[in-house]
Motif scaffolding. Structure first.
Motif, PDB file in Angstrom:
ATOM      1  N   TYR A  75       0.847  -1.186   0.000  1.00 16.94           N
ATOM      2  CA  TYR A  75       0.000   0.000   0.000  1.00 16.94           C
ATOM      3  C   TYR A  75       0.885   1.239   0.000  1.00 16.94           C
ATOM      4  CZ  TYR A  75      -3.844  -3.111   1.152  1.00 16.94           C
ATOM      5  OH  TYR A  75      -4.776  -4.109   1.115  1.00 16.94           O
ATOM      6  N   LYS A 106      -3.684   0.978  -3.057  1.00 15.01           N
ATOM      7  CA  LYS A 106      -3.203  -0.407  -3.023  1.00 15.01           C
ATOM      8  C   LYS A 106      -2.593  -0.756  -4.378  1.00 15.01           C
ATOM      9  CE  LYS A 106      -7.709  -2.518  -4.074  1.00 15.01           C
ATOM     10  NZ  LYS A 106      -8.711  -3.496  -3.598  1.00 15.01           N
ATOM     11  N   GLU A 113      -9.502  -3.406   0.878  1.00 12.42           N
ATOM     12  CA  GLU A 113      -9.575  -1.949   0.871  1.00 12.42           C
ATOM     13  C   GLU A 113      -9.212  -1.392   2.247  1.00 12.42           C
ATOM     14  OE1 GLU A 113     -10.041   0.103  -1.543  1.00 12.42           O
ATOM     15  OE2 GLU A 113     -10.471  -1.374  -3.108  1.00 12.42           O
TER      16      GLU A 113
END
Length: 241
Positions: A75, A106, A113
């Motif tokens: 991320y 991401k 998420e």
């Protein structure tokens, strides 16, 4: 042995359990534009008066792109100030989106998420964690960030505005619009006409304006009072960072 290996791998991939707290309340102050008693010029079709609010908020600030990684997941926290959501005894929790629109990105489509950012109150090892709705975190150490306070200006839930629509003879036309969250579709609108030969002071829903000059292209005026109470009114420009 096989079960132990699976459990260990799961812990490495998911990290520790996350429990984001949403218990933070920013300091909110109503504001309006323009400031009271200042001479202002507005052109036809433009807003003469706006109101909104400014939030003084705690935030975590990332000066550069910050990468948080785990096996098969990565991320990127884009640079920016991420507003606070809440806290518990040991941790501070922040939004997954910054006040200027940057966010956590991401790099793998299969990754979950993110819903927030977590840091330690004691700043141990400069730990930064990304939190997920699954109740888990990805954490990395030695990440650069600072804690700060930021002013975030936004429209209030109920937005009121006056619009200059021009002049015919001695009469000026002022439009009034009300918005509730959606600033593209007014919930109420109206037009009012004022005869300047009768009075140079116009009033609408608590707003009082002294007209100094008006043509079919512009209006010059002083705001005497606004939709908010005058004591709470502030200049919007003073809160721009």
């Amino acid at each position: 042995m096989k079960k132990l290996l699976i459990a260990t791998l799961s812990f490495v991939l998911l990290g520790c359990v996350s429990d984001i707290k949403y218990n933070y309340m920013p300091q909110v102050t109503p504001i309006s534009y323009p400031e009271l008693n200042a001479i202002t010029t507005t052109y036809i079709g433009d807003n003469m008066l706006n109101q909104g609010e400014v939030k003084l908020m705690d935030a975590v600030s990332f000066p550069t792109t910050t990468e948080i990684t785990r096996p098969f997941h990565a991320y990127i926290i884009e640079p920016g100030d991420y507003p606070k959501l809440g806290e518990n005894k040991n941790h501070l929790f922040f939004s997954a989106r910054s006040d200027d629109g940057n966010a956590i990105v991401k790099t793998f489509t299969s990754s979950p998420e993110p819903i927030g950012i977590r840091v330690r109150k004691d700043n141990a090892k400069n730990e930064v964690c990304i939190s997920f709705s699954t109740g888990t975190d990805f954490c990395n150490y030695d990440k650069q960030y600072t804690l700060k306070k930021v002013n975030i200006t936004s429209q209030s839930k109920l937005q009121q505005t006056l619009i200059y629509n021009g002049k015919i003879g001695n009469k000026i036309n002022i439009g009034y619009r009300e918005f509730n969250n959606d600033l593209t579709h007014p919930t109420f609108s109206n037009n009012a006409e004022y005869d300047l030969s009768s009075s140079k002071v116009i009033r609408y829903k608590g707003a009082v304006i002294e007209v100094l000059d008006a043509t079919n292209q512009y209006i010059k005026y002083k705001l005497i009072s606004n939709f908010n109470t005058p004591q709470e009114s502030m200049n919007l420009n003073s809160f721009k960072r």
